[in-house]
Design a protein around this motif. Structure first.
Motif, PDB file in Angstrom:
ATOM      1  N   ALA A   1      64.826  67.212  10.487  1.00 25.36           N
ATOM      2  CA  ALA A   1      64.273  66.616   9.267  1.00 25.36           C
ATOM      3  C   ALA A   1      63.296  65.488   9.565  1.00 25.36           C
ATOM      4  O   ALA A   1      63.494  64.706  10.487  1.00 25.36           O
ATOM      5  CB  ALA A   1      65.408  66.080   8.392  1.00 25.36           C
ATOM      6  N   GLU A   2      62.254  65.432   8.756  1.00 24.40           N
ATOM      7  CA  GLU A   2      61.329  64.298   8.722  1.00 24.40           C
ATOM      8  C   GLU A   2      61.765  63.401   7.571  1.00 24.40           C
ATOM      9  O   GLU A   2      62.083  63.887   6.481  1.00 24.40           O
ATOM     10  CB  GLU A   2      59.896  64.769   8.464  1.00 24.40           C
ATOM     11  CG  GLU A   2      59.274  65.476   9.624  1.00 24.40           C
ATOM     12  CD  GLU A   2      58.814  64.546  10.726  1.00 24.40           C
ATOM     13  OE1 GLU A   2      58.681  63.324  10.488  1.00 24.40           O
ATOM     14  OE2 GLU A   2      58.591  65.050  11.829  1.00 24.40           O
ATOM     15  N   VAL A   3      61.771  62.097   7.805  1.00 24.16           N
ATOM     16  CA  VAL A   3      62.186  61.124   6.795  1.00 24.16           C
ATOM     17  C   VAL A   3      60.963  60.341   6.332  1.00 24.16           C
ATOM     18  O   VAL A   3      60.147  59.904   7.143  1.00 24.16           O
ATOM     19  CB  VAL A   3      63.235  60.148   7.383  1.00 24.16           C
ATOM     20  CG1 VAL A   3      63.574  59.048   6.378  1.00 24.16           C
ATOM     21  CG2 VAL A   3      64.484  60.892   7.817  1.00 24.16           C
ATOM     22  N   PHE A   4      60.876  60.168   5.000  1.00 21.54           N
ATOM     23  CA  PHE A   4      59.796  59.389   4.397  1.00 21.54           C
ATOM     24  C   PHE A   4      60.395  58.465   3.348  1.00 21.54           C
ATOM     25  O   PHE A   4      61.105  58.924   2.455  1.00 21.54           O
ATOM     26  CB  PHE A   4      58.777  60.289   3.696  1.00 21.54           C
ATOM     27  CG  PHE A   4      58.139  61.308   4.583  1.00 21.54           C
ATOM     28  CD1 PHE A   4      56.955  61.015   5.255  1.00 21.54           C
ATOM     29  CD2 PHE A   4      58.712  62.558   4.747  1.00 21.54           C
ATOM     30  CE1 PHE A   4      56.357  61.957   6.075  1.00 21.54           C
ATOM     31  CE2 PHE A   4      58.121  63.508   5.570  1.00 21.54           C
ATOM     32  CZ  PHE A   4      56.943  63.207   6.236  1.00 21.54           C
ATOM     33  N   GLY A   5      60.081  57.165   3.441  1.00 23.27           N
ATOM     34  CA  GLY A   5      60.416  56.232   2.382  1.00 23.27           C
ATOM     35  C   GLY A   5      59.186  56.058   1.498  1.00 23.27           C
ATOM     36  O   GLY A   5      58.068  56.000   2.008  1.00 23.27           O
TER      37      GLY A   5
ATOM     38  N   ASP B   1      64.522  71.855   2.106  1.00 26.81           N
ATOM     39  CA  ASP B   1      64.599  72.675   3.312  1.00 26.81           C
ATOM     40  C   ASP B   1      63.200  72.937   3.858  1.00 26.81           C
ATOM     41  O   ASP B   1      62.204  72.444   3.319  1.00 26.81           O
ATOM     42  CB  ASP B   1      65.374  73.969   3.032  1.00 26.81           C
ATOM     43  CG  ASP B   1      64.680  74.899   2.042  1.00 26.81           C
ATOM     44  OD1 ASP B   1      63.470  74.727   1.738  1.00 26.81           O
ATOM     45  OD2 ASP B   1      65.353  75.838   1.571  1.00 26.81           O
ATOM     46  N   ARG B   2      63.116  73.726   4.902  1.00 22.32           N
ATOM     47  CA  ARG B   2      61.832  73.978   5.568  1.00 22.32           C
ATOM     48  C   ARG B   2      60.813  74.672   4.667  1.00 22.32           C
ATOM     49  O   ARG B   2      59.619  74.577   4.911  1.00 22.32           O
ATOM     50  CB  ARG B   2      62.052  74.812   6.830  1.00 22.32           C
ATOM     51  CG  ARG B   2      62.732  74.064   7.931  1.00 22.32           C
ATOM     52  CD  ARG B   2      62.923  74.936   9.167  1.00 22.32           C
ATOM     53  NE  ARG B   2      63.735  74.276  10.149  1.00 22.32           N
ATOM     54  CZ  ARG B   2      63.296  73.373  11.009  1.00 22.32           C
ATOM     55  NH1 ARG B   2      62.026  73.043  11.005  1.00 22.32           N
ATOM     56  NH2 ARG B   2      64.103  72.800  11.860  1.00 22.32           N
ATOM     57  N   THR B   3      61.291  75.355   3.636  1.00 23.87           N
ATOM     58  CA  THR B   3      60.361  76.027   2.723  1.00 23.87           C
ATOM     59  C   THR B   3      59.827  75.079   1.662  1.00 23.87           C
ATOM     60  O   THR B   3      58.971  75.459   0.865  1.00 23.87           O
ATOM     61  CB  THR B   3      61.027  77.226   2.022  1.00 23.87           C
ATOM     62  OG1 THR B   3      62.016  76.755   1.097  1.00 23.87           O
ATOM     63  CG2 THR B   3      61.659  78.194   3.027  1.00 23.87           C
ATOM     64  N   GLY B   4      60.352  73.849   1.625  1.00 20.45           N
ATOM     65  CA  GLY B   4      59.943  72.872   0.620  1.00 20.45           C
ATOM     66  C   GLY B   4      60.779  72.917  -0.641  1.00 20.45           C
ATOM     67  O   GLY B   4      60.511  72.198  -1.594  1.00 20.45           O
TER      68      GLY B   4
ATOM     69  N   LYS C   1      60.332  73.389  -5.911  1.00 16.95           N
ATOM     70  CA  LYS C   1      59.563  73.087  -4.702  1.00 16.95           C
ATOM     71  C   LYS C   1      59.064  71.645  -4.786  1.00 16.95           C
ATOM     72  O   LYS C   1      58.749  71.146  -5.869  1.00 16.95           O
ATOM     73  CB  LYS C   1      58.348  74.015  -4.578  1.00 16.95           C
ATOM     74  CG  LYS C   1      58.712  75.446  -4.279  1.00 16.95           C
ATOM     75  CD  LYS C   1      58.984  75.626  -2.822  1.00 16.95           C
ATOM     76  CE  LYS C   1      59.102  77.109  -2.503  1.00 16.95           C
ATOM     77  NZ  LYS C   1      59.323  77.339  -1.098  1.00 16.95           N
ATOM     78  N   ILE C   2      58.968  71.009  -3.628  1.00 18.60           N
ATOM     79  CA  ILE C   2      58.369  69.674  -3.573  1.00 18.60           C
ATOM     80  C   ILE C   2      56.918  69.804  -4.021  1.00 18.60           C
ATOM     81  O   ILE C   2      56.191  70.655  -3.510  1.00 18.60           O
ATOM     82  CB  ILE C   2      58.409  69.111  -2.137  1.00 18.60           C
ATOM     83  CG1 ILE C   2      59.819  68.763  -1.741  1.00 18.60           C
ATOM     84  CG2 ILE C   2      57.512  67.885  -2.010  1.00 18.60           C
ATOM     85  CD1 ILE C   2      59.919  68.254  -0.315  1.00 18.60           C
ATOM     86  N   PRO C   3      56.487  68.978  -4.956  1.00 22.19           N
ATOM     87  CA  PRO C   3      55.079  69.039  -5.363  1.00 22.19           C
ATOM     88  C   PRO C   3      54.164  68.614  -4.211  1.00 22.19           C
ATOM     89  O   PRO C   3      54.556  67.802  -3.372  1.00 22.19           O
ATOM     90  CB  PRO C   3      54.985  68.037  -6.513  1.00 22.19           C
ATOM     91  CG  PRO C   3      56.334  67.497  -6.753  1.00 22.19           C
ATOM     92  CD  PRO C   3      57.246  67.985  -5.691  1.00 22.19           C
ATOM     93  N   GLY C   4      52.979  69.151  -4.192  1.00 23.66           N
ATOM     94  CA  GLY C   4      52.011  68.741  -3.182  1.00 23.66           C
ATOM     95  C   GLY C   4      51.518  67.338  -3.467  1.00 23.66           C
ATOM     96  O   GLY C   4      51.194  67.006  -4.597  1.00 23.66           O
TER      97      GLY C   4
ATOM     98  N   ASN D   1      51.619  69.598   5.221  1.00 20.36           N
ATOM     99  CA  ASN D   1      51.662  69.694   6.679  1.00 20.36           C
ATOM    100  C   ASN D   1      53.084  69.699   7.226  1.00 20.36           C
ATOM    101  O   ASN D   1      53.291  70.021   8.397  1.00 20.36           O
ATOM    102  CB  ASN D   1      50.882  68.554   7.320  1.00 20.36           C
ATOM    103  CG  ASN D   1      49.405  68.635   7.013  1.00 20.36           C
ATOM    104  OD1 ASN D   1      48.849  69.715   6.819  1.00 20.36           O
ATOM    105  ND2 ASN D   1      48.764  67.486   6.940  1.00 20.36           N
ATOM    106  N   PHE D   2      54.054  69.344   6.409  1.00 20.08           N
ATOM    107  CA  PHE D   2      55.444  69.287   6.860  1.00 20.08           C
ATOM    108  C   PHE D   2      56.253  70.483   6.367  1.00 20.08           C
ATOM    109  O   PHE D   2      57.218  70.880   7.017  1.00 20.08           O
ATOM    110  CB  PHE D   2      56.092  67.972   6.420  1.00 20.08           C
ATOM    111  CG  PHE D   2      55.430  66.783   7.051  1.00 20.08           C
ATOM    112  CD1 PHE D   2      55.776  66.363   8.316  1.00 20.08           C
ATOM    113  CD2 PHE D   2      54.411  66.105   6.386  1.00 20.08           C
ATOM    114  CE1 PHE D   2      55.138  65.284   8.919  1.00 20.08           C
ATOM    115  CE2 PHE D   2      53.776  65.021   6.971  1.00 20.08           C
ATOM    116  CZ  PHE D   2      54.138  64.613   8.243  1.00 20.08           C
ATOM    117  N   ILE D   3      55.862  71.043   5.225  1.00 18.12           N
ATOM    118  CA  ILE D   3      56.560  72.217   4.705  1.00 18.12           C
ATOM    119  C   ILE D   3      56.321  73.374   5.660  1.00 18.12           C
ATOM    120  O   ILE D   3      55.214  73.631   6.086  1.00 18.12           O
ATOM    121  CB  ILE D   3      56.081  72.542   3.270  1.00 18.12           C
ATOM    122  CG1 ILE D   3      56.493  71.411   2.325  1.00 18.12           C
ATOM    123  CG2 ILE D   3      56.634  73.886   2.800  1.00 18.12           C
ATOM    124  CD1 ILE D   3      55.938  71.508   0.938  1.00 18.12           C
TER     125      ILE D   3
END
Length: 153
Positions: free
Chosen positions: A66-70, A123-126, A9-12, A27-29
């Protein structure tokens, strides 16, 4: 430092964007797929090509949900200048001190002298479904991420 792997999972975390607004991943997951690309430095040739490629394909990412973040270690002000200069249409997150870079375990390159360039697709679940690590193949970060998103539900 334990590197994030596919299936993790993506860490918070939360970081300020180029406008000083805090982006909190929680807020995005659950709302969208997430593309995080760690890049070495604002306004360098490779990073500019990569950032502009994400900009040029932004609608494709949006169509894929998808949301993109650099993410890089420069200041909010540096990111603001970089985003304005190149008309970047997504969030650049300021990771001063490289805490999030370390949290993900993004490796350095060139004998540890340069921060690495790694893209994560979740994915949407992170859950991380793809990782691409290449310092020099900057366009492939976008191409591979879009290809993977085409297969994500």
């Amino acid at each position: 430092m334990t590197a994030i792997k596919i299936g993790d999972k993506i860490p918070g975390f939360s970081l300020p964007d180029q406008n000083g607004m805090v982006a909190d991943m929680k807020n995005f997951i659950g709302e969208s797929n997430i593309v995080l690309f760690f890049y070495p430095k604002d306004d360098t040739p490779g990073c500019t090509r990569e950032a502009c490629s994400f900009r040029d394909h932004y609608e494709d990412f949006a169509d894929a949900g998808a949301e993109v973040f650099g993410i890089s270690g420069q200041s909010v002000g540096s990111h603001k200048n970089f985003a304005e200069k190149h008309n970047l249409n997504y969030k650049l997150l300021s990771d001063e001190g490289n805490k999030v870079r370390k949290l993900f375990g993004v490796p350095s390159s060139f004998f540890g002298l340069m921060p690495g360039r790694v893209t994560y697709v979740a994915d949407r679940t992170g859950k991380v479904v793809y990782i691409f690590n290449s310092q020099t193949n900057v366009k492939e970060h976008v191409d591979k991420a879009l290809q993977v998103l085409g297969n994500v539900k």
